[in-house]
Write an enzyme that holds these catalytic residues in place. Structure first.
Site, PDB file in Angstrom:
ATOM      1  N   HIS A  25      42.085  65.595  71.923  1.00 48.12           N
ATOM      2  CA  HIS A  25      43.129  65.387  70.913  1.00 48.12           C
ATOM      3  C   HIS A  25      43.700  66.687  70.328  1.00 48.12           C
ATOM      4  O   HIS A  25      43.878  66.810  69.113  1.00 48.12           O
ATOM      5  CB  HIS A  25      42.587  64.497  69.791  1.00 48.12           C
ATOM      6  CG  HIS A  25      42.316  63.078  70.218  1.00 48.12           C
ATOM      7  ND1 HIS A  25      42.940  62.478  71.290  1.00 48.12           N
ATOM      8  CD2 HIS A  25      41.468  62.126  69.715  1.00 48.12           C
ATOM      9  CE1 HIS A  25      42.501  61.234  71.419  1.00 48.12           C
ATOM     10  NE2 HIS A  25      41.609  60.998  70.488  1.00 48.12           N
TER      11      HIS A  25
ATOM     12  N   HIS B 142      47.230  57.519  66.559  1.00 49.19           N
ATOM     13  CA  HIS B 142      45.845  57.044  66.580  1.00 49.19           C
ATOM     14  C   HIS B 142      45.549  56.023  65.482  1.00 49.19           C
ATOM     15  O   HIS B 142      44.526  56.119  64.802  1.00 49.19           O
ATOM     16  CB  HIS B 142      44.900  58.243  66.488  1.00 49.19           C
ATOM     17  CG  HIS B 142      43.638  58.087  67.269  1.00 49.19           C
ATOM     18  ND1 HIS B 142      42.788  57.015  67.111  1.00 49.19           N
ATOM     19  CD2 HIS B 142      43.081  58.870  68.228  1.00 49.19           C
ATOM     20  CE1 HIS B 142      41.761  57.160  67.937  1.00 49.19           C
ATOM     21  NE2 HIS B 142      41.913  58.269  68.626  1.00 49.19           N
TER      22      HIS B 142
ATOM     23  N   GLU C 200      46.335  53.572  72.217  1.00 47.10           N
ATOM     24  CA  GLU C 200      47.025  54.863  72.233  1.00 47.10           C
ATOM     25  C   GLU C 200      47.871  54.953  73.507  1.00 47.10           C
ATOM     26  O   GLU C 200      47.343  55.172  74.591  1.00 47.10           O
ATOM     27  CB  GLU C 200      46.004  55.997  72.185  1.00 47.10           C
ATOM     28  CG  GLU C 200      45.074  55.922  70.993  1.00 47.10           C
ATOM     29  CD  GLU C 200      43.733  56.604  71.262  1.00 47.10           C
ATOM     30  OE1 GLU C 200      43.697  57.829  71.417  1.00 47.10           O
ATOM     31  OE2 GLU C 200      42.712  55.897  71.329  1.00 47.10           O
TER      32      GLU C 200
HETATM   33  C1  GLA Z   1      39.991  58.463  71.385  1.00 46.98           C
HETATM   34  C2  GLA Z   1      38.963  58.839  72.352  1.00 46.98           C
HETATM   35  C3  GLA Z   1      37.626  58.391  71.870  1.00 46.98           C
HETATM   36  C4  GLA Z   1      37.339  58.961  70.515  1.00 46.98           C
HETATM   37  C5  GLA Z   1      38.447  58.601  69.567  1.00 46.98           C
HETATM   38  C6  GLA Z   1      38.236  59.248  68.241  1.00 46.98           C
HETATM   39  O1  GLA Z   1      40.253  57.129  71.408  1.00 46.98           O
HETATM   40  O2  GLA Z   1      39.210  58.352  73.638  1.00 46.98           O
HETATM   41  O3  GLA Z   1      36.617  58.771  72.760  1.00 46.98           O
HETATM   42  O4  GLA Z   1      37.240  60.347  70.597  1.00 46.98           O
HETATM   43  O5  GLA Z   1      39.675  58.955  70.088  1.00 46.98           O
HETATM   44  O6  GLA Z   1      36.965  59.104  67.717  1.00 46.98           O
END
Ligand code: GLA
Length: 372
Positions: A133, A205, A337
Site C-alpha cells: 500500500h 480502502h 479494493e
Molecule cells: C489489503 C491487503 C491485506 C491487508 C489489508 C490491510 O487488503 O491485501 O493483506 O494488508 O490491506 O490490513
C-alpha cells in the site's frame, strides 16, 4: 402554453429560494467540520449530502472516507464503514487503512523491488520482506489539498508525490474526486500524471459492514464477484504468477454466496485478487454485496481489471478510538479494493501498471447503495 409553464417554473424557483436552507430538502450540500491538526496542517472533515439524505464524509488526511450514511429497508440511516471518532484514531499505529486512498501502489510488490527500463528500484519495506500500500508513508498518511467543486456534490483531492518517495521514480501529480449522485452512488475518479515511468495502482480502502453496526462480522453478507479467475498467492500474499479458475473452489463468487460459507476453508481468510470478467474497458458492474437483515445492497462498478476482496482477517478487536467504542473483531468488515493485480511490476504476464510521461492514469470506481 410555453410561457405559462415558464412562469410556473419561475414561481417554484422563487418560492424554493425563499425557504430557509434546512427546509430545502432535495438539494446537494457540502459542510465542513474541523477534525484536528497534524503538525501545521488543519484536518477538515467534509460531508457531502445528496437529495435523499445519503452522506459521505471525507477528511483531507489520507483522503479518507470517515462515514458513509445510507438507509436500510425501513428507511433508517446507518453508517456502513468502519472508522474512528477522532483523528487520533486514524493516526494510531496499526490503523489498517480504514477508508483511505491507497497509492502509489495498492497492495504488495514482492521483496519491495522492481526493475524498469534496466534499472532496479528499491522500495520501502513495510510488510514482511515486501512493500504494501505505497510503503511506510503511503498516500493514506499524507495531507491532500481538498477543494469543494461547483454543484455541491463533489470533493476534489490533490497530492503531489515526489520523485523518490518511498523509493518510486518520478514526480506524480494525483487528483481524486469523490462525488455523490442523486442515485445514491459514491463515485471515485482517480487521475495521475508522471514525469518518469513509474508503477501506479490507486484504490480506496473502505471497510464495509452493511449492517451498520448490528452484526459484528460480515459472515452473513452475500457477495457476488463477477470473476471466473483469481491470482493465487504464497504465504506472504504475493501472487504466484498463475491465474486459476474459481469454479469448484471457495473462491467462486460468480453466484451470490454468504461470505461465511467457505471462509474457514481459505487459509487466513479471503485476501486475494480476482480477475474480473469484463466486456470492455468502461465502467462495468463487477460485484454486489447484500445484507438481508437490513436490506442494504451495494453494487460495485469499476474500470479496473481486478478486485482485492479482503475479509478483514487481521482485525482483532484491539484498535482504539473506534466509532462509539465498537470492537472491530476479525471479519468485522470487508474491503473491495478495485485495482490492477498485486505485484504487477514483477509479473510481465499481468496487465501493465506502468505510467509513462505524457500519459494519464485514469480509474473510476462506483459504490452504489440501495435496498431490496
Ligand atoms: C489489503 C491487503 C491485506 C491487508 C489489508 C490491510 O487488503 O491485501 O493483506 O494488508 O490491506 O490490513
Amino acid at each position: 402554453m410555453k410561457k405559462y409553464s415558464y412562469l410556473l417554473l419561475l414561481a417554484a424557483a422563487i418560492s424554493c429560494k425563499n425557504k430557509p436552507a434546512t427546509e430545502n430538502a432535495g438539494s446537494f450540500s457540502i459542510t465542513e467540520k474541523a477534525f484536528g491538526k497534524l503538525d501545521t496542517s488543519a484536518i477538515t472533515e467534509y460531508t457531502i449530502s445528496n437529495p435523499s439524505g445519503m452522506q459521505v464524509s471525507i477528511i483531507n488526511y489520507g483522503g479518507t472516507v470517515t462515514k458513509l450514511i445510507t438507509k436500510d429497508k425501513a428507511g433508517k440511516d446507518g453508517d456502513v464503514v468502519l472508522g474512528y471518532d477522532s483523528l487520533s484514531g486514524f493516526l494510531q499505529k496499526g490503523n489498517p487503512y480504514f477508508g483511505a486512498l491507497i497509492g502509489r501502489y495498492g497492495n504488495r510488490i514482492a521483496k519491495a523491488k522492481f526493475s524498469l527500463d534496466g534499472k532496479e528500484y528499491k522500495l520501502a519495506v513495510n510488510n514482511g520482506a515486501n512493500t504494501l500500500h505505497g510503503g511506510l508513508k503511503g498516500y493514506d498518511k499524507v495531507v491532500w489539498t481538498a477543494t469543494k467543486l461547483p454543484g455541491d456534490s463533489s470533493l476534489q483531492l490533490v497530492y503531489h508525490s515526489k520523485d523518490g518517495e518511498e523509493g518510486y521514480p518520478g514526480n506524480v501529480d494525483v487528483t481524486v474526486v469523490y462525488s455523490l449522485s442523486s442515485a445514491n452512488e459514491l463515485k471515485i475518479d482517480y487521475k495521475a500524471k508522471t514525469d518518469k515511468a513509474t508503477p501506479i495502482n490507486l484504490t480506496n480502502h473502505c471497510y464495509f459492514n452493511l449492517s451498520a453496526g448490528a452484526d459484528s462480522t460480515i459472515n452473513n453478507h452475500e457477495l457476488m464477484i463477477l470473476a471466473a479467475q483469481y491470482t493465487p498467492v504464497d504465504t506472504s500474499l504475493i501472487p504466484l504468477g498463475k491465474i486459476l479458475d474459481v469454479k469448484g473452489t471457495p473462491m467462486d463468487f460468480t453466484v451470490p454466496k454468504l461470505v461465511g460459507k467457505d471462509l474457514d476453508s481459505v487459509q487466513g481468510g479471503y485476501d486475494h485478487n480476482w480477475v474480473l470478467t469484463r466486456t470492455g474497458k468502461g465502467l462495468e458492474k463487477i460485484a454486489t454485496v447484500y445484507h438481508a437483515a437490513s436490506g442494504r445492497l451495494m453494487e460495485v462498478y469499476t474500470t479496473e481489471p481486478g478486485i482485492q476482496f479482503y475479509s478483514g482477517n487481521f482485525l482483532d478487536g484491539t484498535l482504539t478510538n473506534t466509532k462509539g467504542g465498537a470492537k472491530y473483531v476479525k471479519h468485522a468488515a470487508l474491503c473491495l479494493e478495485t485495482q490492477h493485480f498485486p505485484d504487477s511490476p514483477n509479473e510481465p504476464s499481468f496487465p501493465s501498471t506502468i505510467l509513462k510521461p505524457g500519459e494519464t492514469y485514469t480509474h473510476t470506481t462506483v459504490y452504489k447503495f440501495g435496498v431490496k
